[in-house]
Write a protein that holds these residues in place. Structure first.
Motif, short mmCIF file in Angstrom:
data_model
loop_
_atom_site.label_atom_id
_atom_site.label_comp_id
_atom_site.label_asym_id
_atom_site.label_seq_id
_atom_site.Cartn_x
_atom_site.Cartn_y
_atom_site.Cartn_z
N TRP A 58 -2.83 35.33 0.47
CA TRP A 58 -4.05 34.77 -0.12
C TRP A 58 -4.51 35.62 -1.29
O TRP A 58 -4.17 36.80 -1.40
N LYS A 59 -5.27 34.99 -2.17
CA LYS A 59 -5.80 35.66 -3.35
C LYS A 59 -7.31 35.80 -3.22
O LYS A 59 -7.97 34.93 -2.63
N ALA A 60 -7.85 36.86 -3.75
CA ALA A 60 -9.29 37.11 -3.65
C ALA A 60 -10.09 35.95 -4.21
O ALA A 60 -11.14 35.59 -3.67
N GLU A 65 -15.82 33.22 -3.89
CA GLU A 65 -16.97 32.33 -4.06
C GLU A 65 -17.12 31.36 -2.90
O GLU A 65 -17.92 30.42 -2.96
N ASN A 66 -16.35 31.56 -1.83
CA ASN A 66 -16.38 30.64 -0.69
C ASN A 66 -16.50 31.41 0.62
O ASN A 66 -15.57 31.39 1.45
N PRO A 67 -17.61 32.12 0.82
CA PRO A 67 -17.74 32.94 2.03
C PRO A 67 -17.67 32.13 3.32
O PRO A 67 -17.34 32.69 4.37
N GLU A 68 -17.94 30.84 3.25
CA GLU A 68 -17.87 30.01 4.47
C GLU A 68 -16.45 29.94 5.02
O GLU A 68 -16.26 29.63 6.20
N LYS A 69 -15.45 30.29 4.21
CA LYS A 69 -14.06 30.28 4.67
C LYS A 69 -13.71 31.50 5.51
O LYS A 69 -12.67 31.50 6.17
N HIS A 319 -13.84 42.03 -2.23
CA HIS A 319 -14.90 42.98 -1.91
C HIS A 319 -15.89 42.33 -0.95
O HIS A 319 -16.22 41.15 -1.07
N MET A 320 -16.33 43.10 0.03
CA MET A 320 -17.35 42.60 0.94
C MET A 320 -18.27 43.73 1.36
O MET A 320 -17.88 44.91 1.37
#
Length: 397
Positions: A58-60, A65-69, A319-320
Motif C-alpha cells: 500500500w501507498k501512503a 486522506e482517508n482515515p476511515e480506512k 504519518h499518524m
C-alpha cells in the motif's frame, strides 16, 4: 546449488509449549526468544519475487486522506463489553500474566477481532483504535482490557530480559547514545524504521509528549518494490545472511551476544511471502565486536543499504499521531515503523507513556511460515532469558 524451499515445519530442539511450568508461566506458555534463522531456508536473491502484489502493498496516499480506512472508534457497546470483561478478570484475582481468551470473554467483539486479525496478518497490516477510556479506567483496568483485547490477536511474548509482557514506552532518562546497552524505547530519542521481535506490536497511548513522539509506518512490501526498481543492489544486500544483530546482553546461558542473519527473507513454501526483520540500532551497536575482529565490520554496501533503506521508508511513509486512548496495532512481518524524538511536559504533568504488547501468531493459527525453528510455537519470538518469569508491571521500571 541453493537449498530448496519446503513446506515442512522446522524441528524444534524441544517441545517448549507443553513443558513450561505453570508456577513460573501462568498460562503454561514460554516465550521462545531470539535465535538465528535456519540457514538452509535462506535463499539467494534470484529466488525472490521481482514485484510483490496484493493488499500488503500500500501507498501512503491511499490512506493519508482517508482515515476511515484504517481507524476504528470503539462504540459504547464495545467499550461496555471490554469493561465487563476487565472487571470480571480483576475480580478473579488471576495474575495479569495469566490472561487469555478463555478468561477474558468478548462474545460480540470476538468476531470483529478475528476479521481484524486476518487483515493485520495478511492484509494492510495496521489499525488505529480510538476511544479507549484510559482516563476513566486508570492504568490497572486499562492494562487488563488492553491485554485482554490483545489475546484475540495473538499470544503475548516477553519484550526484554526482565520478562515484561506488558511493556512501557517511556523516557527513563537513559543515555540513547549507549546503543550497545540501552533499549531506545526507554529514551526520548528518535526511533528509525524498524520491526519489533514479534508478529504484531500494539501501542496504547496513556499520555502524550509536549512535542514530538509521533508515529510513521510504511509497507515494507511497497519499500521492496521501490528498491527493486530503483536500487536492486541494495535489495540484494538486504537478502544476504551477512548481517549481525546485537542482543545487547539479553542472552540465556551459552548463547552468543549477536545473531548472524538476513534483513529480508522468504517464507518457507512454494509461494513464500517476503518477510522483513530489521532494526538499525541493533546493527550499528556491534562495533565492540567488529573492532575486536570477532565479527566483520559493516561493508560499504551495507552502510549504503542502511542509508537507502531509511531514506526510502521516510519517503513512502504514512504519518499518524496517537492521542490519549488510541491503540495502534501493526504487523511486524510487512510493516516497518518509526517515531520522532520528543520532549516531555515539565512535572507534574505526566511524561509520554505508551503501553506496549508484543504478540505472536504461530503458523498453525494463520501466522507466517518463518525460517526459524519456533515458527509453530505459540509464543514464538520475543526475548526470553533463561527461565525469567513473565511480569506485567503497570508502569515503566
Amino acid at each position: 546449488m541453493a537449498p530448496a524451499l519446503t513446506d515442512a515445519l522446522p524441528t524444534a530442539p524441544h517441545n517448549l509449549a507443553s513443558t513450561a511450568p505453570r508456577d513460573i508461566f501462568p498460562d503454561g506458555l514460554k516465550t521462545t526468544g531470539q535465535h538465528p534463522p535456519l540457514y538452509d531456508h535462506i535463499v539467494p536473491f534470484d529466488r525472490f519475487p521481482r514485484e510483490i502484489t496484493g493488499p500488503t502493498v500500500w501507498k501512503a496516499e491511499d490512506y493519508r486522506e482517508n482515515p476511515e480506512k484504517w481507524t476504528h472508534r470503539f462504540t459504547e457497546e464495545q467499550v461496555e463489553e471490554l469493561s465487563i470483561a476487565a472487571d470480571a478478570f480483576l475480580a478473579s484475582k488471576t495474575p495479569l500474566t495469566g490472561i487469555s481468551k478463555s478468561n477474558f470473554t468478548l462474545p460480540k467483539l470476538a468476531e470483529y477481532l478475528e476479521t481484524l486479525r486476518k487483515d493485520i496478518i495478511d492484509g494492510k497490516g495496521f489499525i488505529l483504535f480510538k476511544g479507549f477510556p484510559v482516563e476513566k479506567w486508570g492504568n490497572h483496568k486499562s492494562a487488563v482490557a488492553y491485554m485482554g483485547l490483545g489475546t484475540y490477536l495473538g499470544y503475548f511474548v516477553s519484550q526484554n530480559s526482565r520478562g515484561h509482557v506488558l511493556g512501557h514506552v517511556k523516557d527513563l532518562g537513559e543515555d540513547s547514545t549507549q546503543i550497545d546497552k540501552v533499549r531506545i524505547y526507554r529514551t526520548n530519542a528518535r526511533q528509525f524504521f524498524h520491526a519489533d521481535d514479534s508478529d504484531i506490536v500494539g501501542l496504547l497511548c496513556i499520555a502524550k509528549a509536549l512535542e514530538g513522539g509521533e508515529s510513521d509506518i510504511v509497507s515494507s512490501h511497497h519499500v521492496y518494490n521501490t528498491l527493486a526498481t530503483e536500487r536492486p543492489d541494495v535489495l540484494k544486500t538486504l537478502t544476504e545472511p551477512i548481517w549481525y544483530f546485537d542482543r545487547k546482553g539479553e542472552t540465556s546461558k551459552g548463547q552468543d551476544e549477536y545473531i548472524r542473519t538476513s534483513v529480508i527473507y522468504l517464507e518457507r513454501g512454494d509461494q513464500g511471502r517476503v518477510y522483513t526483520k530489521w532494526d538499525p540500532y541493533y546493527v550499528r551497536s556491534l562495533t565492540r565486536f567488529s573492532d575486536a575482529g570477532i565479527i566483520p565490520p559493516l561493508s560499504d554496501a551495507q552502510q549504503e543499504a542502511l542509508k537507502v533503506l531509511e531514506e526510502t521508508c521516510n519517503r513512502l511513509s504514512l504519518h499518524m499521531i496517537l492521542d490519549v486512548g488510541d491503540i495502534q496495532f501493526l504487523a511486524n512481518s510487512h510493516i516497518l515503523h518509526a517515531r520522532t524524538s520528543y520532549t516531555d511536559h515539565a512535572p507534574p504533568t505526566p511524561r509520554r507513556h505508551l503501553m506496549r504488547l508484543w504478540l505472536a501468531t504461530p503458523e498453525s493459527e494463520g501466522g507466517w511460515k518463518l525460517p526459524f525453528w519456533d515458527s509453530n510455537e505459540k509464543k514464538r519470538g520475543g526475548i526470553q532469558v533463561d527461565d525469567q518469569p513473565p511480569v506485567a508491571p503497570l508502569d515503566a521500571e
